[in-house]
Design an enzyme around this catalytic site. Structure first.
Site, PDB file in Angstrom:
ATOM      1  N   GLY A  78       2.222   1.789  23.364  1.00 29.65           N
ATOM      2  CA  GLY A  78       2.969   2.468  24.205  1.00 29.65           C
ATOM      3  C   GLY A  78       2.608   3.988  24.352  1.00 29.65           C
ATOM      4  N   TYR A  88      10.518   3.839  27.307  1.00 27.77           N
ATOM      5  CA  TYR A  88       9.207   4.444  28.336  1.00 27.77           C
ATOM      6  C   TYR A  88       9.872   4.552  29.767  1.00 27.77           C
ATOM      7  CZ  TYR A  88       6.990   3.247  23.903  1.00 27.77           C
ATOM      8  OH  TYR A  88       6.389   3.375  22.716  1.00 27.77           O
ATOM      9  N   GLY A 124       1.812  -1.604  19.761  1.00 24.11           N
ATOM     10  CA  GLY A 124       2.028  -2.647  20.560  1.00 24.11           C
ATOM     11  C   GLY A 124       0.707  -3.187  21.290  1.00 24.11           C
ATOM     12  N   ASP A 148       4.135   1.088  14.474  1.00 29.37           N
ATOM     13  CA  ASP A 148       5.540   1.095  14.907  1.00 29.37           C
ATOM     14  C   ASP A 148       6.341   1.891  14.433  1.00 29.37           C
ATOM     15  OD1 ASP A 148       4.131  -0.543  17.002  1.00 29.37           O
ATOM     16  OD2 ASP A 148       5.619  -2.182  16.683  1.00 29.37           O
ATOM     17  N   SER A 153       9.112   2.931  17.631  1.00 28.85           N
ATOM     18  CA  SER A 153       9.136   1.921  18.677  1.00 28.85           C
ATOM     19  C   SER A 153       8.319   0.580  18.184  1.00 28.85           C
ATOM     20  CB  SER A 153       8.054   2.707  19.757  1.00 28.85           C
ATOM     21  OG  SER A 153       7.707   1.795  20.744  1.00 28.85           O
ATOM     22  N   TYR A 250       7.075 -37.379  36.785  1.00 27.62           N
ATOM     23  CA  TYR A 250       6.970 -37.426  38.548  1.00 27.62           C
ATOM     24  C   TYR A 250       5.996 -38.218  38.684  1.00 27.62           C
ATOM     25  CZ  TYR A 250      10.059 -33.402  39.218  1.00 27.62           C
ATOM     26  OH  TYR A 250      11.325 -32.641  39.204  1.00 27.62           O
TER      27      TYR A 250
HETATM   28  O1  1HA Z   1       5.449  -1.788  19.538  1.00 26.84           O
HETATM   29  C1  1HA Z   1       5.834  -1.341  20.701  1.00 26.84           C
HETATM   30  C2  1HA Z   1       6.874  -1.867  21.442  1.00 26.84           C
HETATM   31  C3  1HA Z   1       7.638  -2.996  20.748  1.00 26.84           C
HETATM   32  C4  1HA Z   1       8.793  -3.518  21.545  1.00 26.84           C
HETATM   33  C5  1HA Z   1       9.026  -3.396  22.539  1.00 26.84           C
HETATM   34  C6  1HA Z   1       8.243  -2.428  23.321  1.00 26.84           C
HETATM   35  C7  1HA Z   1       7.129  -1.515  22.741  1.00 26.84           C
HETATM   36  C8  1HA Z   1       6.727  -0.693  23.333  1.00 26.84           C
HETATM   37  C9  1HA Z   1       5.598  -0.003  22.678  1.00 26.84           C
HETATM   38  C10 1HA Z   1       5.204  -0.070  21.431  1.00 26.84           C
HETATM   39  C11 1HA Z   1       4.259   0.588  20.775  1.00 26.84           C
HETATM   40  O2  1HA Z   1       3.110   0.418  21.233  1.00 26.84           O
HETATM   41  S1  1HA Z   1       4.669   1.609  19.323  1.00 26.84           S
HETATM   42  C12 1HA Z   1       2.992   2.424  18.849  1.00 26.84           C
HETATM   43  C13 1HA Z   1       2.563   3.290  19.788  1.00 26.84           C
HETATM   44  N1  1HA Z   1       1.236   3.658  19.344  1.00 26.84           N
HETATM   45  C14 1HA Z   1       1.044   4.561  18.424  1.00 26.84           C
HETATM   46  O3  1HA Z   1       1.660   5.086  17.707  1.00 26.84           O
HETATM   47  C15 1HA Z   1      -0.543   4.845  18.255  1.00 26.84           C
HETATM   48  C16 1HA Z   1      -0.683   6.379  18.243  1.00 26.84           C
HETATM   49  N2  1HA Z   1      -2.065   6.519  18.349  1.00 26.84           N
HETATM   50  C17 1HA Z   1      -2.736   6.472  16.942  1.00 26.84           C
HETATM   51  O4  1HA Z   1      -2.229   6.417  16.125  1.00 26.84           O
HETATM   52  C18 1HA Z   1      -4.429   6.955  17.176  1.00 26.84           C
HETATM   53  O5  1HA Z   1      -4.546   7.870  18.442  1.00 26.84           O
HETATM   54  C19 1HA Z   1      -5.184   5.857  17.063  1.00 26.84           C
HETATM   55  C20 1HA Z   1      -5.288   5.054  15.858  1.00 26.84           C
HETATM   56  C21 1HA Z   1      -4.873   4.884  18.185  1.00 26.84           C
HETATM   57  C22 1HA Z   1      -6.603   6.400  17.425  1.00 26.84           C
HETATM   58  O6  1HA Z   1      -6.856   7.549  16.566  1.00 26.84           O
HETATM   59  P1  1HA Z   1      -8.386   8.238  16.640  1.00 26.84           P
HETATM   60  O7  1HA Z   1      -9.368   7.602  17.096  1.00 26.84           O
HETATM   61  O8  1HA Z   1      -8.540   9.193  15.579  1.00 26.84           O
HETATM   62  O9  1HA Z   1      -8.007   8.918  18.179  1.00 26.84           O
HETATM   63  P2  1HA Z   1      -6.853  10.054  18.506  1.00 26.84           P
HETATM   64  O10 1HA Z   1      -7.844  11.695  18.465  1.00 26.84           O
HETATM   65  O11 1HA Z   1      -5.932  10.077  17.751  1.00 26.84           O
HETATM   66  O12 1HA Z   1      -6.749   9.766  20.087  1.00 26.84           O
HETATM   67  C23 1HA Z   1      -7.611  10.059  21.259  1.00 26.84           C
HETATM   68  C24 1HA Z   1      -6.724  10.580  22.316  1.00 26.84           C
HETATM   69  O13 1HA Z   1      -6.117   9.315  22.890  1.00 26.84           O
HETATM   70  C25 1HA Z   1      -5.685  11.682  21.790  1.00 26.84           C
HETATM   71  O14 1HA Z   1      -5.590  12.443  23.080  1.00 26.84           O
HETATM   72  P3  1HA Z   1      -6.002  13.950  23.045  1.00 26.84           P
HETATM   73  O15 1HA Z   1      -5.944  14.841  21.732  1.00 26.84           O
HETATM   74  O16 1HA Z   1      -7.831  13.503  23.190  1.00 26.84           O
HETATM   75  O17 1HA Z   1      -5.652  14.620  24.147  1.00 26.84           O
HETATM   76  C26 1HA Z   1      -4.337  10.683  21.723  1.00 26.84           C
HETATM   77  O18 1HA Z   1      -3.186  11.799  21.516  1.00 26.84           O
HETATM   78  C27 1HA Z   1      -4.346   9.884  22.658  1.00 26.84           C
HETATM   79  N3  1HA Z   1      -3.697   8.611  22.293  1.00 26.84           N
HETATM   80  C28 1HA Z   1      -3.975   7.836  21.561  1.00 26.84           C
HETATM   81  N4  1HA Z   1      -2.917   6.838  21.300  1.00 26.84           N
HETATM   82  C29 1HA Z   1      -2.033   7.169  22.140  1.00 26.84           C
HETATM   83  C30 1HA Z   1      -2.359   8.466  22.761  1.00 26.84           C
HETATM   84  N5  1HA Z   1      -1.666   9.321  23.684  1.00 26.84           N
HETATM   85  C31 1HA Z   1      -0.489   8.611  24.045  1.00 26.84           C
HETATM   86  N6  1HA Z   1       0.017   7.169  23.632  1.00 26.84           N
HETATM   87  C32 1HA Z   1      -0.645   6.468  22.382  1.00 26.84           C
HETATM   88  N7  1HA Z   1      -0.439   5.473  22.239  1.00 26.84           N
END
Ligand code: 1HA
Length: 276
Positions: A78, A88, A124, A148, A153, A250
């Site tokens: 998400g 969301y 997610g 999560d 979330s 059917y």
């Molecule tokens: O599980 C659910 C649900 C379950 C049931 C019902 C509904 C649900 C709805 C949603 C969800 C979920 O998905 S909850 C989990 C949400 N996701 C996260 O917590 C992951 C967040 N991201 C990270 O931990 C990391 O970014 C990464 C491990 C995916 C990648 O790390 P990395 O390679 O070090 O990159 P990073 O620099 O962190 O990210 C690159 C860019 O992407 C960043 O933005 P920038 O600083 O360049 O402006 C970062 O903020 C952005 N980004 C990454 N993931 C997300 C994101 N922006 C918004 N949302 C994200 N999920």
């Protein structure tokens, strides 16, 4: 592979080639995070893939790499910038959790859905690969991670409980409680990835797996998928299976007689053959 774009979307790409549909997240700069608009587009594309009788298999992947830093992602779950106080928020201001509807479409799709994981599968996004029938992962770039419990979330459905059936209770609890990174090889050893593929060959390999599946009998693939779903899906699993049983019924002479008798306002004659 001669992919042809089916429809232009903002947050996803949707292509078809040789009986295979390919749906991919297309927000690589934020690791392919999904917002309500993304999930609405996914629902639209999956519905089309479901109904198109020329499509035998669906690939779910993520476009990339990011133009910012060259990193790959399947999906990072998400979009945290789209989260309001109740969940969301869509552009229309409504709060939705419709990624679960996307999960259901994948789960009940009468065709195999293969998660093609070129990079991060997180939160997610991780749950989506769990719900797909098969997962192929990039040897160099795929990383599996459950955040999560970091962002409050959480997927208390297929993403966790079904995962536990796949990798075992101890492993599933570790994945969710510690939120560590796992390589494609580690995910393979846990039993949640079918094959670890060199990145450059990932897409072609997924297409080949799809072709191999499509060489089988469509009814067998469909009924086997539903059979394997059934025990975990309760009455809904039975409902999905039952729909197919009715469809087969059917096609019998009995069904024809039942219908004809009603339309001709007479008693049905089922010929009383109780086939053992
Ligand atoms: O599980 C659910 C649900 C379950 C049931 C019902 C509904 C649900 C709805 C949603 C969800 C979920 O998905 S909850 C989990 C949400 N996701 C996260 O917590 C992951 C967040 N991201 C990270 O931990 C990391 O970014 C990464 C491990 C995916 C990648 O790390 P990395 O390679 O070090 O990159 P990073 O620099 O962190 O990210 C690159 C860019 O992407 C960043 O933005 P920038 O600083 O360049 O402006 C970062 O903020 C952005 N980004 C990454 N993931 C997300 C994101 N922006 C918004 N949302 C994200 N999920």
């Amino acid at each position: 592979i001669n992919w042809k774009t089916v429809k232009e979307y903002e947050d996803i790409t949707y292509k078809k080639a040789g009986g295979v549909a390919r749906i991919a997240f297309n927000r690589p700069e934020i690791r392919n995070a999904f917002r309500p608009k993304t999930t609405s587009e996914l629902l639209d594309a999956f519905q089309d893939a479901h109904e198109d009788t020329s499509i035998g298999c669906v690939l779910l992947s993520g476009e990339g790499p990011s133009t910012k830093d060259g990193k790959w992602a399947f999906c990072s779950g998400g979009d945290q910038t789209a989260r309001g106080h109740q969940g969301y928020v869509g552009e229309d201001g409504y709060h939705r959790l419709n990624i679960l509807e996307v999960q259901r479409l994948i789960r009940f799709m009468p065709k195999a859905v293969i998660a093609v994981v070129p990079g991060w599968a997180v939160g997610g996004g991780h749950s989506l690969h769990v719900v797909c029938d098969l997962t192929l992962a990039s040897k160099e770039h795929a990383i599996f991670k459950q955040t999560d419990a970091d962002v409050t979330s959480f997927d208390a459905g297929y993403g966790s409980a079904y995962l536990a059936k796949m990798v075992g209770q101890k492993r599933a609890r570790e994945i969710f409680f510690l939120g560590r990174n796992y390589s494609a090889q580690e995910a393979y050893e846990m039993g949640m990835v079918n094959a670890v593929i060199p990145h450059a060959e990932l897409e072609d390999t997924a297409y080949e797996w799809a072709q191999e599946i499509m060489a089988k009998s469509p009814t067998s693939i469909k009924m086997l998928k539903f059979a394997m779903n059934l025990t975990d899906d309760g009455m809904v699993g039975q409902q999905v299976f039952a729909g197919e049983v009715t469809r087969l019924a059917y096609m019998t002479e009995e069904a024809k007689e039942g219908r004809d008798a009603f339309l001709e306002k007479r008693k049905p004659n089922f010929d009383k053959k109780w086939i053992p």
